[in-house]
Design an enzyme around this catalytic site. Structure first.
Site, PDB file in Angstrom:
ATOM      1  N   ASN A 158      24.333  -1.400 -80.124  1.00 21.46           N
ATOM      2  CA  ASN A 158      23.321  -0.547 -79.489  1.00 21.46           C
ATOM      3  C   ASN A 158      22.006  -1.256 -79.216  1.00 21.46           C
ATOM      4  O   ASN A 158      21.072  -0.636 -78.700  1.00 21.46           O
ATOM      5  CB  ASN A 158      23.112   0.717 -80.335  1.00 21.46           C
ATOM      6  CG  ASN A 158      24.356   1.594 -80.305  1.00 21.46           C
ATOM      7  OD1 ASN A 158      25.250   1.391 -79.471  1.00 21.46           O
ATOM      8  ND2 ASN A 158      24.455   2.526 -81.230  1.00 21.46           N
ATOM      9  N   ARG A 166      35.690  -0.405 -79.467  1.00 20.95           N
ATOM     10  CA  ARG A 166      34.515  -0.312 -78.580  1.00 20.95           C
ATOM     11  C   ARG A 166      33.269  -0.792 -79.307  1.00 20.95           C
ATOM     12  O   ARG A 166      32.307  -1.223 -78.685  1.00 20.95           O
ATOM     13  CB  ARG A 166      34.286   1.139 -78.138  1.00 20.95           C
ATOM     14  CG  ARG A 166      35.418   1.722 -77.339  1.00 20.95           C
ATOM     15  CD  ARG A 166      35.015   3.049 -76.752  1.00 20.95           C
ATOM     16  NE  ARG A 166      33.807   2.894 -75.929  1.00 20.95           N
ATOM     17  CZ  ARG A 166      33.575   3.642 -74.861  1.00 20.95           C
ATOM     18  NH1 ARG A 166      34.410   4.570 -74.512  1.00 20.95           N
ATOM     19  NH2 ARG A 166      32.480   3.460 -74.156  1.00 20.95           N
TER      20      ARG A 166
END
Ligand code: EPZ
Length: 418
Positions: free
Chosen positions: A23, A397
């Site tokens: 992130n 992912r």
């Protein structure tokens, strides 16, 4: 899709190296589009979401090269500002590219990102903020069409400290004359990392990590080399695994910076944590203590991304624990799979009541999202017998080398591609 075959009840021992932060890498890759010169990024995690972002950058004309965990992006010849439905649908967070594409090319056409398994994931704050900064935005046939010719600085107040909206509005303001202020901004460490990266390219941004971020517009950015921060969600994931299975593991590259809230919850639940200059050592006898309450909140509160991981861990705690998921409206779907393993969980809206059980029983379970899939894997690691975790591509992912790392520290786990 692929699966993990796991024979549970193995103690975890050894050393693993912590990956770079998903992130942080994604917004920093988006920010590279603002620059007319090559940028070199180190410690980029080798995960599917990064691969999708690379495809999107290539689709608008960036030259992208990967060597291990080093990514080189040359955005000097951006040729397009359209991001197709097929790419956006693969990763909804690609919407953070909107701000940088708009600021660089003055126009953008993005397919409207859908929701996902943890919630509707609206982008109203992104679009309102961009309009307040002068973008003209229309939505037609499932596309967002933006005109950024008149982008200007301004004062934006977010109704909620949205991570993605804060990132998008920072990126959209980098070249706007004057000073843009974003109040009630998200304070996540990944936004501080984004500020460091942008300022290394010559931007003038300050206040990231506080509730107001200021962006002083500049004319252009120059290339740079940058190392992405380590992943503050992945490290407590492995710590929970050790707490559940018992063991003694050293995580190279991990630090207590940015994980204070999960750290205190982990030691409260019985994990022994020792921090060193080059990493963190965690030890456990496999006995998990319950936690009276966990409330997921924006940073520096307990991160919502660790809620599924801690829920799985607390299924084995001695006693009852309560979790309140305040960030996403649908982040308990994975608990139906935990119940199939014998977990005692009651969900009332955003509240999960977890009564610890002595052990979980192995069975076939199905991942439906990234963190839920990781939670199911941890549950299978300490279940009696052989479990199968299906659809593990969700996990890939965000977790680099997840099953190889777990195998390296003693798990009996095998990956079987579809
Ligand atoms: C980022 O998502 C992360 N993703 C998420 O990580 C993380 O869970 C989330 O921040 C919260 O920390 C990336 O950074 C790529 P938000 P984001 O905007 O930006 C609502 C993971 O597992 N909202 O802070 O999408 C929204 O629905 C992922 O790694 C609006 O209503 O999160 C949610 O309820 C999952 N309107 C809340 O705000 C908007 O315009 C927080 O969302 C934007 C958000």
């Amino acid at each position: 899709m692929g699966k993990y075959i796991i024979n549970g009840k193995k103690r975890l021992e050894g050393e693993i190296t912590l990956q770079g932060a998903k992130n942080a890498a994604l917004p920093i890759m988006a920010a590279s589009v603002l620059c007319g010169e090559e940028v070199v990024l180190h410690n980029v995690p080798d995960i599917t979401d990064v691969s999708i972002m690379k495809k999107i950058l290539s689709s608008i004309g960036c030259f992208v090269k990967t060597e291990g965990n080093t990514l080189t992006i040359d955005p000097s010849n951006i040729s397009d500002s359209v991001v197709s439905e097929s790419l956006v649908s693969k990763m909804r967070s690609s919407i953070i590219l909107l701000g940088s594409v708009l600021a660089r090319t003055k126009k953008a056409k993005f397919s409207y990102p859908g929701g996902c398994d943890i919630g509707l994931r609206p982008i109203d704050m992104h679009l309102k903020g961009l309009k307040d900064l002068g973008a003209v935005i229309t939505e037609e046939h499932g596309y967002i069409i933006a005109d950024g010719k008149d982008l200007h600085s301004g004062n934006i107040h977010l109704n909620y400290p949205s991570v993605g909206a804060t990132e998008n509005l920072i990126l959209a303001s980098v070249f706007s004359k004057g000073v843009t202020a974003i109040s009630n901004a998200a304070k996540e460490p990944e936004i501080v990392d984004l500020q460091y990266f942008l300022n290394k390219m010559g931007a003038r941004i300050y206040g990231a990590g506080t509730n107001t971020v200021y962006i002083e517009g500049i004319k252009e950015l120059h290339g740079c080399e940058y190392t992405i921060m380590s992943d503050r969600i992945v490290s407590p994931t492995y710590m929970c695994a050790v707490n559940m299975c018992g063991g003694d593991v050293f995580m190279r590259g991990a630090s207590l910076d940015n994980i204070k809230s999960p750290y205190y919850k982990l030691i409260e639940s019985g994990l022994d944590v020792t921090a060193f200059a080059d990493g963190i050592r965690v030890r456990s006898d496999g006995k998990v203590s319950n936690l009276d309450s966990i409330i997921s909140m924006p940073y520096p509160g307990f991160p919502t991304d660790l809620q599924p991981i801690f829920t799985a861990m607390l299924c084995l705690a001695e006693g009852t624990s309560i979790i309140n998921e305040t960030v996403f409206e649908n982040r308990y779907r994975f608990t139906s799979q935990l119940k199939r393993m014998g977990a005692d969980i009651k969900i009332e809206g955003r509240i999960a009541l977890i009564r610890g059980v002595k052990s979980l029983s192995a069975t076939r379970v199905y991942s439906e999202d990234l963190r839920g899939g990781a939670a199911l894997t941890l549950a299978a690691l300490c279940a009696d017998g052989q479990s199968v975790v299906e659809d593990v591509e969700y996990i890939m992912r965000g977790y680099e080398d997840f099953h190889t790392n777990l195998e390296k520290i003693g798990s009996d786990i095998r990956y079987v591609p579809f």
